[in-house]
Design an enzyme around this catalytic site. Structure first.
Site, PDB file in Angstrom:
ATOM      1  N   GLY A  88       0.775  -1.239   0.000  1.00 43.81           N
ATOM      2  CA  GLY A  88       0.000   0.000   0.000  1.00 43.81           C
ATOM      3  C   GLY A  88       0.809   1.292   0.000  1.00 43.81           C
ATOM      4  CG  ASP A 117      -1.447   1.886   3.177  1.00 45.45           C
ATOM      5  OD1 ASP A 117      -1.305   1.632   4.395  1.00 45.45           O
ATOM      6  OD2 ASP A 117      -1.896   1.058   2.366  1.00 45.45           O
ATOM      7  CG  ASP A 120      -8.541   0.525   9.853  1.00 47.07           C
ATOM      8  OD1 ASP A 120      -9.343   1.171  10.538  1.00 47.07           O
ATOM      9  OD2 ASP A 120      -8.871  -0.496   9.230  1.00 47.07           O
ATOM     10  CE  LYS A 124      -9.946   3.347   7.031  1.00 45.46           C
ATOM     11  NZ  LYS A 124     -10.505   2.008   6.892  1.00 45.46           N
ATOM     12  CB  VAL A 171     -10.131   5.272   1.226  1.00 39.55           C
ATOM     13  CG1 VAL A 171     -11.126   6.184   1.920  1.00 39.55           C
ATOM     14  CG2 VAL A 171      -8.932   4.999   2.144  1.00 39.55           C
ATOM     15  CG  ASP A 191      -5.437  -3.647  -1.889  1.00 42.61           C
ATOM     16  OD1 ASP A 191      -5.083  -3.148  -0.796  1.00 42.61           O
ATOM     17  OD2 ASP A 191      -5.800  -4.834  -2.001  1.00 42.61           O
TER      18      ASP A 191
HETATM   19  P1  5GP Z   1      -4.177  -1.421  10.522  1.00 43.14           P
HETATM   20  O1  5GP Z   1      -3.126  -2.462  10.771  1.00 43.14           O
HETATM   21  O2  5GP Z   1      -3.856  -0.068  11.096  1.00 43.14           O
HETATM   22  O3  5GP Z   1      -5.565  -1.898  10.876  1.00 43.14           O
HETATM   23  O4  5GP Z   1      -4.332  -1.246   8.989  1.00 43.14           O
HETATM   24  C1  5GP Z   1      -3.290  -0.912   8.249  1.00 43.14           C
HETATM   25  C2  5GP Z   1      -3.330  -1.589   6.918  1.00 43.14           C
HETATM   26  O5  5GP Z   1      -4.629  -2.071   6.559  1.00 43.14           O
HETATM   27  C3  5GP Z   1      -2.981  -0.560   5.902  1.00 43.14           C
HETATM   28  O6  5GP Z   1      -1.588  -0.533   5.692  1.00 43.14           O
HETATM   29  C4  5GP Z   1      -3.761  -0.985   4.701  1.00 43.14           C
HETATM   30  O7  5GP Z   1      -2.993  -1.902   3.961  1.00 43.14           O
HETATM   31  C5  5GP Z   1      -4.967  -1.676   5.257  1.00 43.14           C
HETATM   32  N1  5GP Z   1      -6.119  -0.743   5.337  1.00 43.14           N
HETATM   33  C6  5GP Z   1      -6.636  -0.166   6.433  1.00 43.14           C
HETATM   34  N2  5GP Z   1      -7.668   0.637   6.127  1.00 43.14           N
HETATM   35  C7  5GP Z   1      -7.816   0.557   4.804  1.00 43.14           C
HETATM   36  C8  5GP Z   1      -8.709   1.188   3.871  1.00 43.14           C
HETATM   37  O8  5GP Z   1      -9.599   1.981   4.174  1.00 43.14           O
HETATM   38  N3  5GP Z   1      -8.530   0.863   2.565  1.00 43.14           N
HETATM   39  C9  5GP Z   1      -7.561  -0.006   2.154  1.00 43.14           C
HETATM   40  N4  5GP Z   1      -7.497  -0.219   0.852  1.00 43.14           N
HETATM   41  N5  5GP Z   1      -6.701  -0.595   2.985  1.00 43.14           N
HETATM   42  C10 5GP Z   1      -6.823  -0.317   4.295  1.00 43.14           C
HETATM   43 MG    MG Z   2      -0.661  -1.805   4.363  1.00 45.70          MG
END
Ligand code: 5GP
Ligand code: MG
Length: 188
Positions: free
Chosen positions: A50, A106, A109, A137, A159, A165
């Site tokens: 990403g 990227d 979340d 987010k 998104v 993606d």
């Molecule tokens: P986390 O580990 O913070 O939950 O999420 C991080 C990873 O989840 C990001 O690097 C991304 O690859 C994916 N991700 C989280 N939210 C989104 C989103 O809204 N859209 C997409 N395409 N990927 C997300």
């Molecule tokens: Mg990622």
């Protein structure tokens, strides 16, 4: 591809401006940090896949000697629109002992990815680890993780575009967008 877009959240022009600002801030901070200065190198670690496009744009505005190390992490496999837990699936960071590392991701979340990778990089002997995410987010778990640089705060929506993606598609969209519900709800 274009017809699957619901709305443009952040246009490519706004992204370009903000990426430039982030790069300037990172450069200034690095040069003024203790043990910093023009002679201290960076290792940039984008979290694949990403962060690939964001990182490519960002580092071309950071005029500091740098190496690039790669890490691949999966958390939203296939058609997922929610995190399934972060797992490192590839590692090519090189020797990080004593290095000043900038982790680039990227989006923040659940925060699981940044937490996991930060710990890994510190355990690899890096002298310093800073973190830069393009998007954060609006949800408590994302705010709980400490990061040094954030490009944009966005609503808690799924998104794609500019590297992000759905099922490994849409990464090449130049804007950050939401998708129409029928696209993400379609079964395989
Ligand atoms: P986390 O580990 O913070 O939950 O999420 C991080 C990873 O989840 C990001 O690097 C991304 O690859 C994916 N991700 C989280 N939210 C989104 C989103 O809204 N859209 C997409 N395409 N990927 C997300
Ligand atoms: Mg990622």
């Amino acid at each position: 591809m274009r017809r699957d877009i619901e709305r443009v959240l952040i246009s490519q022009d706004r992204i370009a401006l903000r990426v430039h600002e982030l790069a300037r801030q990172i450069t200034d901070d690095h040069r003024s940090s203790p043990g910093g200065g023009a002679e201290v190198e960076l290792t940039i670690v984008p979290v694949l896949t990403g962060a690939m496009i964001f990182c490519a744009d960002l580092i071309r505005h950071i005029p500091i000697a740098m190496k690039i190390g790669l890490l691949a992490v999966t958390s939203y496999p296939g058609r997922s629109v929610a995190s399934q837990g972060s797992r490192v699936i590839g590692e090519m960071t090189g020797d990080l002992r004593g290095r000043h590392v900038l982790l680039v991701d990227d989006i923040l979340d659940s925060g699981g990815t940044v937490r996991l990778v930060k710990r890994m990089l510190k355990d690899s002997g890096a002298a310093a680890v800073r973190t830069c995410v393009l998007l954060r987010k609006d949800r408590p778990s994302a705010r709980e993780v400490e990061v040094d640089y954030v490009g944009f705060e966005i609503p808690d929506e799924f998104v794609v575009g500019y590297g992000l993606d759905f099922n490994n598609y849409y990464r090449n969209l130049p804007d950050i967008v939401t998708l129409k519900a029928h696209v993400t709800q379609r079964t395989a």
